[in-house]
Scaffold this active site. Structure first.
Site, short mmCIF file in Angstrom:
data_model
loop_
_atom_site.label_atom_id
_atom_site.label_comp_id
_atom_site.label_asym_id
_atom_site.label_seq_id
_atom_site.Cartn_x
_atom_site.Cartn_y
_atom_site.Cartn_z
N GLU A 32 0.85 -1.20 0.00
CA GLU A 32 0.00 0.00 0.00
C GLU A 32 0.88 1.24 0.00
OE1 GLU A 32 -3.14 -0.14 -1.09
OE2 GLU A 32 -3.72 -1.42 0.59
N HIS A 33 0.51 2.22 -0.82
CA HIS A 33 1.27 3.47 -0.97
C HIS A 33 2.69 3.20 -1.47
CE1 HIS A 33 -1.74 6.25 0.61
NE2 HIS A 33 -2.08 5.27 1.42
N ASP A 35 2.99 2.19 -4.82
CA ASP A 35 2.97 2.33 -6.30
C ASP A 35 3.63 3.62 -6.78
OD1 ASP A 35 0.75 3.83 -5.42
OD2 ASP A 35 -0.66 2.98 -6.89
N GLY A 119 -16.48 5.17 -1.97
CA GLY A 119 -15.74 5.64 -0.80
C GLY A 119 -15.28 4.55 0.13
N SER A 125 -13.73 4.52 -8.79
CA SER A 125 -13.35 5.45 -9.86
C SER A 125 -12.48 4.77 -10.91
CB SER A 125 -12.70 6.71 -9.30
OG SER A 125 -11.51 6.40 -8.63
N ASP A 169 -4.55 1.01 -9.06
CA ASP A 169 -5.98 0.74 -9.20
C ASP A 169 -6.36 0.52 -10.67
OD1 ASP A 169 -5.74 1.39 -6.58
OD2 ASP A 169 -6.84 3.29 -6.72
C1 GLA Z 1 -5.19 4.76 -3.80
C2 GLA Z 1 -4.43 5.16 -5.07
C3 GLA Z 1 -3.43 4.08 -5.47
C4 GLA Z 1 -2.55 3.67 -4.30
C5 GLA Z 1 -3.41 3.40 -3.05
C6 GLA Z 1 -2.55 3.14 -1.83
O1 GLA Z 1 -6.01 3.67 -4.05
O2 GLA Z 1 -5.32 5.38 -6.13
O3 GLA Z 1 -2.65 4.52 -6.55
O4 GLA Z 1 -1.57 4.62 -4.04
O5 GLA Z 1 -4.28 4.46 -2.77
O6 GLA Z 1 -1.82 1.99 -1.99
#
Ligand code: GLA
Length: 381
Positions: A32-33, A35, A119, A125, A169
Site C-alpha cells: 500500500e502506498h 505504487d 468511498g 473510480s 488501481d
Molecule cells: C489509492 C491510489 C493508489 C494507491 C493506493 C494506496 O487507491 O489510487 O494509486 O496509491 O491508494 O496503496
C-alpha cells in the site's frame, strides 16, 4: 440484472442499443502506498464493478446517463467543455486523455451503473475509468495497449480529479484475471499473475463506512513527503530514482536532514516494498500464517508511521487479532474505508458476528461486510 436494466434504460433514452463493456473494482492483498514510490503492489480485480452500454453516434458530444446518481450529463470533447458532475468528469477526463494520446474518438451515448461501494477504498473510480478507456479504445480503434489504458485512467485522476494517485488501481482493473492476484513492479511495470485460491480461508472486507473529507489532499501530502525523503537520499546516492530503490540504511543517513514526518513515511514505504516480496514467497509455499502476519505489520505501519488509518479501522484491526483472524489491515488509500481480512473458514462466522456487534456498540452504526471473489478486469461483454 444490472445488464438488463442498463439495456432497458438505454433503449428508453436513446432509442436502440449499443455495445456493453465492464470493468472491476479491486482489492490489494499487500503493498500500500508503494505504487507512486516505484515499489511493488499485489492487487486483484473483484466481482464488483461497473457496466456501461455505449454507442458512438457520429456527433461531437457525449451524452451520459448515470443510473446510480439518476443524473444526465452532456458535454463536448474540447478541453473547455469539462462537465460539472464529478462522475461525468471521469468520463470527460478519459476522453481527453485518449485524445491527448492521438486517439480519434467522436461523440457517443452511454448508460452505466456499478456495484462497487463508493468511498470504501475499492476503487470505484478506477472501474469507471477503465470501463470507458477500454471501451472507447475498442469502439474507435485507437490502438492503445492495456498499459496505456491504465495510464489514461491514472492521468484522469491527476488532471481532472486532483488526486496524484499511482498506477495500482487502474492497472488492476485493466489487467485483472479471475482467481489471480497480480504482483506489479511499479517502476518497471513488469508483472506476474499469482493464482490465489487459499483453501480453508476467506477474504472478507469490513467497511467502516467512514469517509474523510480531505482524503485527497492528505494523500497528495503523503506523496510529497516521500518525494522529499527520496531527494535527500539521492544527494548521497545518485542512483536512487524512487524511494523503493533506497536501502533502509540510506534513509537513516538523512534522518537529521528531513522532517521527522517525512522520515516515518519513508520508513514505512521501504518496509512495505519488502513485505510484498515476502508475501509472494509465502504464498508460493502455501504459508498463509506468514501472509497474515505481514498484513498486521502493514496495518501497524499504515497506522503509526504513514498515519492513514483512523480510530474505526484501528478498532477493527485489534478486533481481528482478538478473534484469531490470520491477517488484517486497512486497505487502499486509507482515511476511512475498509479493512481486508484473511480469515480461516471455521472462524469466519464468529469473527463477523463479533465485528458487527462490537463496532456498532462503539460507533453507533454498523459496518458493512463484503465477501470478494477475485475476477476479470476490463472487458467487452
Ligand atoms: C489509492 C491510489 C493508489 C494507491 C493506493 C494506496 O487507491 O489510487 O494509486 O496509491 O491508494 O496503496
Amino acid at each position: 440484472m444490472m445488464k438488463q436494466k442498463i439495456t432497458d434504460l438505454f433503449k428508453e433514452k436513446f432509442g436502440s442499443v449499443g455495445e456493453m463493456f465492464a470493468s472491476a473494482g479491486r482489492i490489494n492483498l499487500i503493498g500500500e502506498h508503494t505504487d507512486y514510490n516505484g515499489g511493488y503492489v499485489f492487487p486483484g480485480a473483484i466481482d464488483k464493478g461497473l457496466m456501461a452500454m455505449i454507442r458512438p453516434d457520429g456527433s461531437n458530444t457525449v451524452k451520459a446517463y448515470s443510473m446510480d446518481y439518476d443524473q444526465f450529463a452532456e458535454f463536448g470533447l474540447e478541453e473547455e467543455d469539462k462537465p460539472e458532475q464529478q462522475w461525468a468528469c471521469y468520463i470527460f477526463g478519459v476522453c481527453r486523455e485518449i485524445i491527448k494520446r492521438g486517439g480519434k474518438i467522436g461523440g457517443f451515448e452511454t448508460v452505466f451503473a456499478g456495484d462497487v461501494p463508493l468511498g470504501a477504498g475499492l476503487s470505484s473510480s478506477a472501474a469507471l475509468e477503465s470501463t470507458f478507456a477500454f471501451a472507447l479504445n475498442e469502439l474507435f480503434g485507437c490502438g492503445l495497449d492495456k498499459f496505456e489504458l491504465a495510464r489514461v485512467g491514472q492521468s484522469t485522476e491527476h488532471n481532472y480529479c486532483g488526486v496524484k494517485c499511482g498506477i495500482m488501481d487502474q492497472f488492476a482493473s485493466c489487467f485483472g484475471r479471475k482467481d489471480c492476484l497480480i504482483r506489479l513492479n511499479c517502476k518497471t511495470m513488469e508483472y506476474k499473475y499469482f493464482p490465489f485460491n487459499p483453501k480453508g480461508y476467506k477474504l472478507v472486507l469490513i467497511d467502516s463506512c467512514v469517509k474523510h473529507e480531505l482524503a485527497s489532499s492528505a494523500y497528495n501530502k503523503r506523496r510529497e513527503s516521500c518525494e522529499n525523503a527520496t531527494a535527500a537520499i539521492r544527494r548521497n546516492h545518485p542512483e536512487v530514482e524512487c524511494l523503493s530503490d533506497a536501502k533502509r540504511l540510506w534513509l537513516d543517513e538523512v534522518r537529521e536532514e528531513i522532517p521527522e514526518e517525512d522520515f516515518l513515511r519513508a520508513e514505512y514505504v521501504i518496509g512495505e516494498v519488502q513485505r510484498v516480496l515476502d508475501v509472494c514467497d509465502a504464498l508460493e509455499r502455501g504459508d498463509y500464517e506468514t501472509v497474515g502476519e505481514m498484513m498486521y505489520q502493514t496495518h501497524f505501519g499504515l497506522s503509526k508511521l504513514y498515519e492513514v488509518s483512523c480510530e474505526e479501522l484501528d478498532f477493527l484491526n485489534r478486533l481481528a487479532r482478538k478473534c484469531d483472524v490470520t491477517g488484517s489491515r486497512v486497505m487502499g488509500g486509507g482515511f476511512g474505508g475498509c479493512t481486508i481480512n484473511l480469515v480461516k473458514e471455521e472462524l469466519y462466522d464468529a469473527f463477523i458476528g463479533e465485528a458487527v456487534k462490537k463496532f456498532t456498540e462503539k460507533f453507533g452504526h454498523a459496518p458493512k461486510i463484503y465477501d470478494v471473489v477475485i475476477s476479470d478486469g476490463a472487458r467487452k461483454l
